[in-house]
Scaffold this active site. Structure first.
Site, mmCIF file in Angstrom:
data_model
loop_
_atom_site.group_PDB
_atom_site.id
_atom_site.type_symbol
_atom_site.label_atom_id
_atom_site.label_comp_id
_atom_site.label_asym_id
_atom_site.label_seq_id
_atom_site.Cartn_x
_atom_site.Cartn_y
_atom_site.Cartn_z
ATOM 1 N N ARG A 38 0.829 -1.208 0.000
ATOM 2 C CA ARG A 38 0.000 0.000 0.000
ATOM 3 C C ARG A 38 0.858 1.250 0.000
ATOM 4 O O ARG A 38 1.989 1.243 0.442
ATOM 5 C CB ARG A 38 -1.002 0.006 1.153
ATOM 6 C CG ARG A 38 -0.431 0.146 2.566
ATOM 7 C CD ARG A 38 -1.530 0.565 3.548
ATOM 8 N NE ARG A 38 -2.550 -0.455 3.709
ATOM 9 C CZ ARG A 38 -3.875 -0.187 3.687
ATOM 10 N NH1 ARG A 38 -4.306 1.042 3.499
ATOM 11 N NH2 ARG A 38 -4.744 -1.151 3.876
ATOM 12 N N ALA A 42 -3.194 4.332 -2.472
ATOM 13 C CA ALA A 42 -3.514 3.077 -3.138
ATOM 14 C C ALA A 42 -3.303 1.883 -2.221
ATOM 15 O O ALA A 42 -2.440 1.894 -1.357
ATOM 16 C CB ALA A 42 -2.640 2.919 -4.385
ATOM 17 N N ASP A 153 9.739 7.924 -10.365
ATOM 18 C CA ASP A 153 9.585 7.359 -9.017
ATOM 19 C C ASP A 153 10.212 5.963 -8.954
ATOM 20 O O ASP A 153 9.692 5.068 -8.286
ATOM 21 C CB ASP A 153 8.094 7.315 -8.644
ATOM 22 C CG ASP A 153 7.859 7.192 -7.139
ATOM 23 O OD1 ASP A 153 8.798 7.471 -6.351
ATOM 24 O OD2 ASP A 153 6.742 6.814 -6.742
HETATM 25 P P1 ADP Z 1 1.773 3.287 -4.729
HETATM 26 O O1 ADP Z 1 1.492 4.284 -5.786
HETATM 27 O O2 ADP Z 1 0.812 3.357 -3.595
HETATM 28 O O3 ADP Z 1 3.204 3.253 -4.278
HETATM 29 P P2 ADP Z 1 2.338 0.823 -6.181
HETATM 30 O O4 ADP Z 1 1.826 0.667 -7.560
HETATM 31 O O5 ADP Z 1 3.784 1.133 -6.016
HETATM 32 O O6 ADP Z 1 1.437 1.882 -5.409
HETATM 33 O O7 ADP Z 1 2.007 -0.493 -5.339
HETATM 34 C C1 ADP Z 1 2.305 -0.550 -3.962
HETATM 35 C C2 ADP Z 1 2.982 -1.875 -3.652
HETATM 36 O O8 ADP Z 1 2.097 -2.958 -3.969
HETATM 37 C C3 ADP Z 1 4.243 -2.168 -4.457
HETATM 38 O O9 ADP Z 1 5.375 -1.561 -3.878
HETATM 39 C C4 ADP Z 1 4.286 -3.685 -4.426
HETATM 40 O O10 ADP Z 1 4.795 -4.150 -3.202
HETATM 41 C C5 ADP Z 1 2.803 -4.060 -4.497
HETATM 42 N N1 ADP Z 1 2.414 -4.274 -5.913
HETATM 43 C C6 ADP Z 1 2.065 -3.318 -6.794
HETATM 44 N N2 ADP Z 1 1.789 -3.847 -8.016
HETATM 45 C C7 ADP Z 1 1.971 -5.184 -7.891
HETATM 46 C C8 ADP Z 1 1.897 -6.290 -8.820
HETATM 47 N N3 ADP Z 1 1.543 -6.090 -10.094
HETATM 48 N N4 ADP Z 1 2.173 -7.535 -8.350
HETATM 49 C C9 ADP Z 1 2.535 -7.718 -7.068
HETATM 50 N N5 ADP Z 1 2.646 -6.724 -6.161
HETATM 51 C C10 ADP Z 1 2.371 -5.467 -6.559
HETATM 52 MG MG MG Z 2 4.956 2.604 -5.221
#
Ligand code: ADP
Ligand code: MG
Length: 320
Positions: A38, A42, A153
């Site tokens: 998280r 998100a 990022d």
């Molecule tokens: P935020 O914008 O909140 O940082 P992210 O897209 O980076 O959101 O997702 C947060 C975390 O969720 C990631 O750092 C990862 O640990 C997990 N995550 C995101 N996308 C995936 C995916 N496609 N498969 C597995 N884990 C995911």
């Molecule tokens: Mg992230």
């Protein structure tokens, strides 16, 4: 036809997407089976398609943030994922759903977790694996830059792995701060995590592809040493470390890695963006193609953390 440079709200956000936003109730079609991660706005949950048993990662993005309608930001993130559709190092976008409070991106599931886990762990990855992951990251970044996208990022939490054992391939995620080149006019409000952002971001200078290459340098440093090169005791100190490029290569953790690794990182962690090599340039660096001989290159001793003294410098190595 997609208008690539259409703007929303003057913030350089992309506004046109091709993926339909489905209104079907998500929980009728998918089992949500636990949290993967998280961030501020998100939550990402593991998600199994009932009809097929196929696993996805469902990223729930709040439509309202700080009392403001942020739908355009979410649409932008979808648009960037669409631009990166043919990039094998970027997580694939499967479908999009809308609920009362969220827009939900169903993403290809990266089962191996974050490469962050290999930066913070006491057991470092073998250098041969680190260079493979950095090569893949550079390949992904190169393709993004070729399609006119800067990620802005990149950090170990946003580089995932397809599997853990055996160690799989990288997938770049999180395009919330990404921008189409040439639309970065109002980047003032955008700031990644201070530890990982380049000096030009802190100085509100123009953002280019070189900004992502700084981050690749930080990631390589962290994989090799297990330490964040610029992290200070507080935000202020971190900002100062970044803007002064206060980074130490004499840290004990470097004693076990090749000099080529240090050379690679040094070339990226340069204050002036124009001085940094492009992703394509980096790919030719000898560190990334070094032949590792011997049965196993895993260091036999777990790494010892390098402590920073209060002055923000590395602690002096113990005398022997
Ligand atoms: P935020 O914008 O909140 O940082 P992210 O897209 O980076 O959101 O997702 C947060 C975390 O969720 C990631 O750092 C990862 O640990 C997990 N995550 C995101 N996308 C995936 C995916 N496609 N498969 C597995 N884990 C995911
Ligand atoms: Mg992230």
């Amino acid at each position: 036809r997609k208008r690539l440079d259409s703007r929303s709200g003057g913030a350089g956000l992309l506004g046109d997407i091709q993926t339909p936003i489905l209104g079907d109730p998500l929980d009728a079609l998918y089992h949500l089976t636990g949290e993967l991660g998280r961030g501020k706005f998100a939550v990402v949950k593991r998600c199994v398609e009932k009809a097929t048993g196929k696993v996805f990662a469902a990223k729930f993005l709040k439509k309202r943030r700080r009392g403001r309608d942020c739908r355009v930001e979410v649409i932008h993130e979808i648009a960037v994922l669409e631009l990166a559709r043919n990039n094998p190092r970027v997580v694939n976008l499967h479908s999009v759903y809308e609920t009362d409070h969220d827009i939900v991106l169903l993403l290809e599931y990266a089962a191996g977790g974050e490469i962050f886990d290999h930066c913070a762990s006491e057991e470092p990855l073998p250098e041969v694996q680190i260079t493979r992951l950095i090569r893949q990251t550079l390949e992904g970044v190169h393709l993004l830059h070729q399609s006119g996208v800067v990620h802005l990022d990149l950090k170990p939490q946003n580089i995932l792995l397809t599997s853990l054992t055996p160690l799989g391939d990288i997938k770049i995620v999180d395009f919330g701060l990404a921008r189409r080149l040439g639309t970065t006019g109002e980047l003032r409000e955008i700031l990644g995590t201070p530890e990982y952002v380049a000096p030009e971001i802190l100085n509100y200078e123009p953002i280019t592809t070189a900004t992502d290459l700084w981050s690749v340098g930080v990631i390589a440093y962290m994989l090799v040493t297990g330490e964040s090169p610029f992290a200070g005791d507080d935000k202020q100190e971190t900002f100062l470390n970044v803007s002064q490029v206060n980074v130490d290569y004499s840290c004990e953790a470097f004693s076990r890695v090749s000099e080529l690794a240090v050379d690679f990182i040094r070339k990226l962690l340069l204050k002036t963006p124009e001085d940094r090599p492009s992703a394509a340039d980096c790919m030719t660096h000898p560190w990334l193609w070094q032949q590792f001989t011997g049965p196993e290159v895993t260091p036999s001793t777990p790494r010892t953390p390098c402590e920073r003294s209060s002055g923000g410098k590395w602690a002096a190595p113990p005398e022997d």
